[in-house]
Design a protein around this motif. Structure first.
Motif, PDB file in Angstrom:
ATOM      1  N   VAL A 132       0.855  -1.188   0.000  1.00 42.05           N
ATOM      2  CA  VAL A 132       0.000   0.000   0.000  1.00 42.05           C
ATOM      3  C   VAL A 132       0.891   1.238   0.000  1.00 42.05           C
ATOM      4  N   VAL A 133       0.711   2.102  -1.017  1.00 41.95           N
ATOM      5  CA  VAL A 133       1.519   3.322  -1.122  1.00 41.95           C
ATOM      6  C   VAL A 133       0.610   4.545  -1.031  1.00 41.95           C
ATOM      7  N   THR A 134       1.158   5.611  -0.484  1.00 43.52           N
ATOM      8  CA  THR A 134       0.424   6.870  -0.361  1.00 43.52           C
ATOM      9  C   THR A 134       1.048   7.905  -1.297  1.00 43.52           C
ATOM     10  N   ILE A 135       0.220   8.543  -2.115  1.00 38.75           N
ATOM     11  CA  ILE A 135       0.683   9.563  -3.046  1.00 38.75           C
ATOM     12  C   ILE A 135       0.073  10.908  -2.643  1.00 38.75           C
ATOM     13  N   ALA A 136       0.919  11.829  -2.199  1.00 45.00           N
ATOM     14  CA  ALA A 136       0.439  13.172  -1.862  1.00 45.00           C
ATOM     15  C   ALA A 136       0.267  13.982  -3.147  1.00 45.00           C
ATOM     16  N   ALA A 143       0.214   0.658  -9.550  1.00 41.16           N
ATOM     17  CA  ALA A 143      -1.005   0.553  -8.751  1.00 41.16           C
ATOM     18  C   ALA A 143      -2.054  -0.259  -9.503  1.00 41.16           C
ATOM     19  N   PHE A 144      -2.719  -1.188  -8.792  1.00 41.48           N
ATOM     20  CA  PHE A 144      -3.757  -2.003  -9.422  1.00 41.48           C
ATOM     21  C   PHE A 144      -5.103  -1.919  -8.698  1.00 41.48           C
ATOM     22  N   LYS A 145      -5.134  -1.202  -7.560  1.00 41.25           N
ATOM     23  CA  LYS A 145      -6.411  -1.019  -6.867  1.00 41.25           C
ATOM     24  C   LYS A 145      -6.348   0.227  -5.993  1.00 41.25           C
ATOM     25  N   ASP A 146      -7.439   0.988  -6.030  1.00 47.86           N
ATOM     26  CA  ASP A 146      -7.576   2.210  -5.254  1.00 47.86           C
ATOM     27  C   ASP A 146      -8.157   1.858  -3.881  1.00 47.86           C
ATOM     28  N   HIS A 156      -5.861  14.710  -8.072  1.00 42.67           N
ATOM     29  CA  HIS A 156      -5.673  16.036  -7.471  1.00 42.67           C
ATOM     30  C   HIS A 156      -5.962  16.055  -5.970  1.00 42.67           C
ATOM     31  N   LYS A 157      -5.536  15.010  -5.292  1.00 44.05           N
ATOM     32  CA  LYS A 157      -5.644  14.927  -3.839  1.00 44.05           C
ATOM     33  C   LYS A 157      -4.758  13.782  -3.370  1.00 44.05           C
ATOM     34  N   THR A 158      -4.636  13.617  -2.057  1.00 39.62           N
ATOM     35  CA  THR A 158      -3.845  12.506  -1.528  1.00 39.62           C
ATOM     36  C   THR A 158      -4.603  11.195  -1.730  1.00 39.62           C
ATOM     37  N   LYS A 159      -3.878  10.188  -2.269  1.00 49.87           N
ATOM     38  CA  LYS A 159      -4.511   8.897  -2.573  1.00 49.87           C
ATOM     39  C   LYS A 159      -3.666   7.747  -2.022  1.00 49.87           C
ATOM     40  N   LYS A 160      -4.339   6.612  -1.779  1.00 51.13           N
ATOM     41  CA  LYS A 160      -3.660   5.381  -1.378  1.00 51.13           C
ATOM     42  C   LYS A 160      -4.019   4.268  -2.362  1.00 51.13           C
ATOM     43  N   TYR A 161      -3.006   3.462  -2.712  1.00 51.56           N
ATOM     44  CA  TYR A 161      -3.216   2.391  -3.688  1.00 51.56           C
ATOM     45  C   TYR A 161      -2.571   1.087  -3.229  1.00 51.56           C
ATOM     46  N   HIS A 162      -3.191  -0.022  -3.633  1.00 53.08           N
ATOM     47  CA  HIS A 162      -2.516  -1.321  -3.593  1.00 53.08           C
ATOM     48  C   HIS A 162      -1.642  -1.360  -4.841  1.00 53.08           C
ATOM     49  N   PHE A 177      -3.930  -0.771 -14.724  1.00 53.49           N
ATOM     50  CA  PHE A 177      -2.821  -0.299 -13.900  1.00 53.49           C
ATOM     51  C   PHE A 177      -2.621   1.206 -14.049  1.00 53.49           C
ATOM     52  N   TYR A 178      -2.142   1.809 -12.978  1.00 48.23           N
ATOM     53  CA  TYR A 178      -1.823   3.235 -12.947  1.00 48.23           C
ATOM     54  C   TYR A 178      -0.405   3.357 -12.388  1.00 48.23           C
ATOM     55  N   LEU A 179       0.486   3.992 -13.148  1.00 48.93           N
ATOM     56  CA  LEU A 179       1.877   4.136 -12.724  1.00 48.93           C
ATOM     57  C   LEU A 179       2.020   5.368 -11.833  1.00 48.93           C
TER      58      LEU A 179
END
Length: 282
Positions: free
Chosen positions: A62-66, A127-130, A72-78, A154-156
């Protein structure tokens, strides 16, 4: 009799030498061909969907992208670690990293690219899941130019890359990674004898080639611009220049974004397209 025998021996000796020379020469040619074939690097492609089906993406992290540039906001992905994935599937010691591009192929034909050297210095994840997706869905919806979509499959993303630096690509709907020579597009598409067209070529490489192809080289999200007919052959030049600057002023819900291209830059791109209209090849 002795003279004839001596001549015969000499002839046989010369034939023998010639045969040996021919054999060595042929062997050297074969060795050169083998060596050349070893040094030719085949095109490398990773089918991400196939790797996922074989459970070969790697560990689920699980990664967090600020300030995520898509949402256009902070997101977390598997996500899976994209660097570990590359190293597990490809022997990078056999790749000319400094002169190679990594190209991200998307479902809709979009093909952004970046330096492989830069990619390997970042912290990329596939990323493969939000984590924040609604129940029954893998992704929160993306709203872009009035269109609704998701990032499947997928989302890079990057945990340490600047989101506003255009050298870093953040594509979604990614299905494959390709490795290509940095010189491939330049050799095929760069004007050879026109300084004016060269300026437009540099802009086209930076702004357009991820979506549009010329002579079959480039992205497939937008239309091919040169073959069999150049866009300059059926658009009025003044309108084409204005369209490149502001596509939304021509079409409702247009897919082509406003890229911040100035009118002068647009004219230079059109000059390049006009040059290429006289250099069609596919």
């Amino acid at each position: 009799m002795k003279l004839k025998t001596l001549k015969t021996v000499k002839i046989k000796f010369l034939i023998s030498c010639f045969s040996i020379f021919s054999f060595l020469s042929c062997n050297q040619q074969r060795e050169q061909k083998i060596e050349q074939s070893v040094n030719v690097q085949p095109e490398i492609a990773l089918d991400l969907v196939d790797l996922q089906s074989k459970n070969k993406l790697g560990k689920d992290t699980v990664v967090t992208i600020a300030k995520d540039p898509v949402y256009h906001k902070t997101k977390k992905y598997h996500a899976a670690n994209a660097l570990l994935l590359l190293k597990n599937e490809i022997d990078l010691s056999k790749v000319d990293i400094k002169n190679t591009l990594i190209v991200f192929e998307c479902i809709d034909g979009y093909k952004p690219e970046m330096s492989l050297e830069l990619f390997l210095k970042t912290n990329p994840f596939l990323a493969f899941k939000d984590v924040d997706a609604p129940k029954g869905s893998n992704w929160e919806k993306i709203i872009k130019n009035g269109n609704e979509m998701n990032a499947d499959p997928f989302y890079l993303v990057y945990t340490s890359a600047p989101t506003k630096n255009q050298e870093y690509k953040w594509p979604y709907n990614v299905i494959k990674f390709h490795f290509e020579s940095k010189n491939k597009n330049i050799e095929a598409l760069q004007p050879k004898d026109d300084e004016k067209a060269l300026k437009g070529f540099a802009l086209f490489q930076k702004q357009c080639i991820t979506c549009h192809a010329i002579n079959g080289i480039g992205g497939e999200m937008g239309p091919e611009l040169n073959y069999p007919k150049s866009v300059t052959e059926y658009w009025k030049e003044t309108e084409l220049v204005d369209y490149i600057v502001d596509p939304a002023s021509f079409r409702n819900k247009v897919k082509m974004p406003t890229l911040g291209i100035t009118k002068q830059e647009s004219k230079e791109i059109v000059d390049y397209l006009k040059y290429m209209s006289k250099n069609k090849k596919i």
